[in-house]
Scaffold this active site. Structure first.
Site, PDB file in Angstrom:
ATOM      1  N   GLY A 153      43.940  52.003  39.569  1.00  0.00           N
ATOM      2  CA  GLY A 153      43.161  50.840  39.398  1.00  0.00           C
ATOM      3  C   GLY A 153      42.466  50.703  38.059  1.00  0.00           C
ATOM      4  CG  ASP A 154      40.929  47.264  35.127  1.00  0.00           C
ATOM      5  OD1 ASP A 154      41.952  47.529  34.216  1.00  0.00           O
ATOM      6  OD2 ASP A 154      39.971  46.399  34.855  1.00  0.00           O
ATOM      7  CG  ASP A 185      49.087  53.449  54.937  1.00  0.00           C
ATOM      8  OD1 ASP A 185      48.106  52.846  54.490  1.00  0.00           O
ATOM      9  OD2 ASP A 185      49.779  53.274  55.647  1.00  0.00           O
ATOM     10  CE  LYS A 220      25.412  47.583  31.535  1.00  0.00           C
ATOM     11  NZ  LYS A 220      26.497  47.493  30.673  1.00  0.00           N
ATOM     12  CE  LYS A 251      32.023  36.883  35.173  1.00  0.00           C
ATOM     13  NZ  LYS A 251      31.983  38.207  34.707  1.00  0.00           N
ATOM     14  CB  ALA A 256      43.867  57.515  41.466  1.00  0.00           C
ATOM     15  CG  ASP A 283      23.143  47.678  39.812  1.00  0.00           C
ATOM     16  OD1 ASP A 283      23.522  47.579  38.765  1.00  0.00           O
ATOM     17  OD2 ASP A 283      22.773  46.795  40.419  1.00  0.00           O
ATOM     18  CG  HIS A 284      27.938  48.915  35.619  1.00  0.00           C
ATOM     19  ND1 HIS A 284      28.349  47.558  36.461  1.00  0.00           N
ATOM     20  CD2 HIS A 284      28.151  48.488  34.367  1.00  0.00           C
ATOM     21  CE1 HIS A 284      28.309  46.818  35.661  1.00  0.00           C
ATOM     22  NE2 HIS A 284      28.432  47.037  34.578  1.00  0.00           N
ATOM     23  CG  ASP A 320      30.281  39.218  39.542  1.00  0.00           C
ATOM     24  OD1 ASP A 320      30.743  40.174  40.042  1.00  0.00           O
ATOM     25  OD2 ASP A 320      30.283  39.121  38.559  1.00  0.00           O
ATOM     26  CG  HIS A 357      24.636  43.988  37.328  1.00  0.00           C
ATOM     27  ND1 HIS A 357      25.003  45.307  38.090  1.00  0.00           N
ATOM     28  CD2 HIS A 357      25.815  43.391  37.349  1.00  0.00           C
ATOM     29  CE1 HIS A 357      26.119  45.434  38.353  1.00  0.00           C
ATOM     30  NE2 HIS A 357      26.775  44.156  37.981  1.00  0.00           N
TER      31      HIS A 357
HETATM   32  C1  BG6 Z   1      30.164  43.557  36.835  1.00  0.00           C
HETATM   33  C2  BG6 Z   1      30.625  42.217  37.338  1.00  0.00           C
HETATM   34  O1  BG6 Z   1      29.472  44.170  37.813  1.00  0.00           O
HETATM   35  O2  BG6 Z   1      29.590  43.662  35.828  1.00  0.00           O
HETATM   36  C3  BG6 Z   1      31.444  41.589  36.237  1.00  0.00           C
HETATM   37  O3  BG6 Z   1      31.226  42.363  38.550  1.00  0.00           O
HETATM   38  C4  BG6 Z   1      30.845  41.607  34.939  1.00  0.00           C
HETATM   39  O4  BG6 Z   1      31.981  40.189  36.801  1.00  0.00           O
HETATM   40  C5  BG6 Z   1      30.389  43.029  34.436  1.00  0.00           C
HETATM   41  O5  BG6 Z   1      31.758  41.237  33.876  1.00  0.00           O
HETATM   42  C6  BG6 Z   1      29.497  42.928  33.427  1.00  0.00           C
HETATM   43  O6  BG6 Z   1      29.133  44.481  33.210  1.00  0.00           O
HETATM   44  P1  BG6 Z   1      28.948  44.856  31.739  1.00  0.00           P
HETATM   45  O7  BG6 Z   1      28.383  46.439  31.696  1.00  0.00           O
HETATM   46  O8  BG6 Z   1      30.173  44.808  30.606  1.00  0.00           O
HETATM   47  O9  BG6 Z   1      27.630  44.159  31.282  1.00  0.00           O
END
Ligand code: BG6
Length: 494
Positions: free
Chosen positions: A15-16, A89, A186, A345, A13, A181-182, A239, A244
């Protein structure tokens, strides 16, 4: 659709992810009436925090990162009242027993029928022990449903993913596990399905007779930031690639599902992953995959450090910060069509884009043109600009018959502006409603790993060699050669 009464547990909670994404998403859902008053959010983390501190963190997060501004004090207080913090904990079972009592009181207060959603925004090493303690501590004894939402990475390779899955399955059933998987949250990634299956002029052309190649680019301008420790162990392939990129590829390549139901869609996606041509030898990996790492560079007069100089990165690291690959989906629809994917990156722009390149028209009618005919393109822009454009050939006005490539654009972000929902809003809402369409199923994860592992193995054995690229550029030359040998080129991103 309004979410049923739910207690949301956010582990991690402080965290980033919670700060940047999860709290703002919950506030947006609240503002849109997708969450009513029958909810509670219990923030769980190790460090002590008073209720005042927690709510002030919450306010900061929403002020800074939410697409809705806080309306007024009254509304804010009504919202913030649903949030509690519990210092825990996570290895200590007693804490969970306390958490249970605490939760029951909240459920009563907000009239929540025992539905519990556990969001683990934690290091994956902790997923199993937290799940087990949730069970042992009685957190899964309530009436109502229990769901586990977890972030990537799901394992480091197939064996570790299998182990993790088996451990989670001791507590949660597959249909109770929501693997994030975000990218699937989208808007424009979800739109791929609609563009394909709701338009008469795409689906008939969506195959190897008419498409020459597909290009998927996920480029980032950032370096590894504060995540050097994690990233140096993972690298771009794990990653971004395993999850993705392959997920986006499945959305582009899958067959139409018989119905738009979670299992039907995921069945079709996993079939794409199963059809991926595996690279079984180091030579095959060398021919089809490029890996590279950024060295020092410059952008806009600003010096950028090389990867090996980044914080928490091994100064001799051979971790890739970039990879590109030529993939083949060996099924009837896609036989012979290369799918080129690349991610990295410290590239020049932040973008996620899919380019579908169509085959050339016979050029004989237009012989003698100054420039040769360019192929038609369908470009799907996922972010930061959301939209679609189609590149067609049209007559250059005022000339006799000169042809000029022309873009027909649909700019979604121009219409919806900043109000386009964030991926996490959609995903949290779906998980609370039991819709797992945009989460990855175990067989998808496992099939993706079995493909990725072979590349990782060749890399470990040194093939192909690790290339370099200066920070702020589009990757090494080898990545252009990958397409050039097939007679193609990367289309510039916009
Ligand atoms: C994450 C990766 O899953 O997706 C990161 O771990 C990456 O390294 C990020 O920066 C990118 O997501 P987005 O939504 O900003 O394209």
């Amino acid at each position: 659709l309004q979410t049923p009464g739910t207690a949301f547990f956010i582990f991690g909670a402080t965290g980033d992810l919670a700060h940047r994404k999860l709290y703002p998403a919950i506030y947006s859902l609240y503002r849109e009436g997708k969450i009513a008053e029958d909810f509670a959010v219990i923030g769980v983390a190790r460090r002590p925090r008073t209720p005042e501190q927690f709510r002030s963190d919450l306010r900061e997060s929403i002020t800074e990162f939410c697409r809705y501004k806080i309306k007024d004090e009254e509304e804010w207080n009504r919202f913030a009242e649903h949030f509690e913090y519990k210092s825990l904990d996570i290895n200590n079972l007693d804490g969970y027993v306390e958490l249970k009592q605490h939760t029951e009181a909240l459920e009563q207060k907000f009239n929540i029928p025992g539905n519990r959603l556990f969001y683990l925004a934690l290091a994956p090493e902790l997923f199993s022990s937290v799940s087990l303690n949730l069970k042992k501590g009685g957190m899964l004894d309530s009436e109502g449903w229990h769901r586990l939402v977890i972030e990537k990475p799901f394992g480091y390779d197939l064996p570790s993913a299998e182990k993790l899955n088996a451990e989670l399955n001791e507590v949660f059933k597959e249909e109770e596990i929501y693997r994030i998987d975000h990218y699937l949250g989208k808007e424009m990634v979800q739109n791929i399905e609609v563009i394909r299956f709701a338009n008469a002029f795409f689906e008939p052309l969506w195959n190897n007779k008419h498409i020459s190649n597909v290009q998927i680019t996920l480029s980032e301008t950032v370096g590894v930031e504060e995540r050097g420790g994690y990233y140096d162990h993972a690298g771009a392939l794990r990653d971004m690639g395993q999850n993705h990129m392959l997920q986006m590829l499945t959305m582009i390549a899958m067959e139409p599902p018989s119905r738009l139901l979670a299992e039907d869609i995921r069945d079709e996606k996993v079939k794409v992953l199963r059809s991926l041509r595996h690279y079984n030898t180091n030579e095959e990996v060398g021919e089809n995959v490029v890996r590279a790492q950024y060295t020092g560079g410059e952008k806009g007069g600003k010096k950028l450090p090389g990867y090996r100089e980044e914080d928490k990165v091994d100064p001799n690291s051979n971790t890739e910060t970039y990879f590109a690959a030529r993939l083949f989906v060996d099924n009837f629809r896609w036989a012979g069509v290369p799918f080129y994917i690349r991610t990295g990156k410290r590239l020049p722009v932040k973008t996620t884009e899919v380019v579908v390149e169509f085959k050339n028209m016979p050029n004989n009618v237009y012989l003698g043109q100054k420039h040769s005919l360019e192929p038609n393109l369908l470009v799907i822009r996922v972010n930061p600009m959301e939209g679609i454009y189609i590149k067609i050939n049209a007559k250059n006005p005022g000339t006799e018959s000169e042809i000029k490539p022309t873009a027909m654009e649909f700019c979604q972000s121009c219409l919806v502006g900043i109000n386009s929902p964030e991926a996490y809003e959609r995903l949290l809402h779906d998980a609370a409603n039991g819709d797992s369409t945009y989460f990855t199923r175990w067989d998808e994860v496992a099939t993706a790993w079995s493909f990725i592992d072979k590349i990782a193995k060749a890399w470990k054995e040194g093939t192909p060699k690790l290339e370099t690229y200066p920070a702020g550029t589009w990757g090494p030359q080898a990545t252009h050669d990958l397409l050039a040998k097939d007679g193609f080129r990367w289309w510039p991103v916009n």
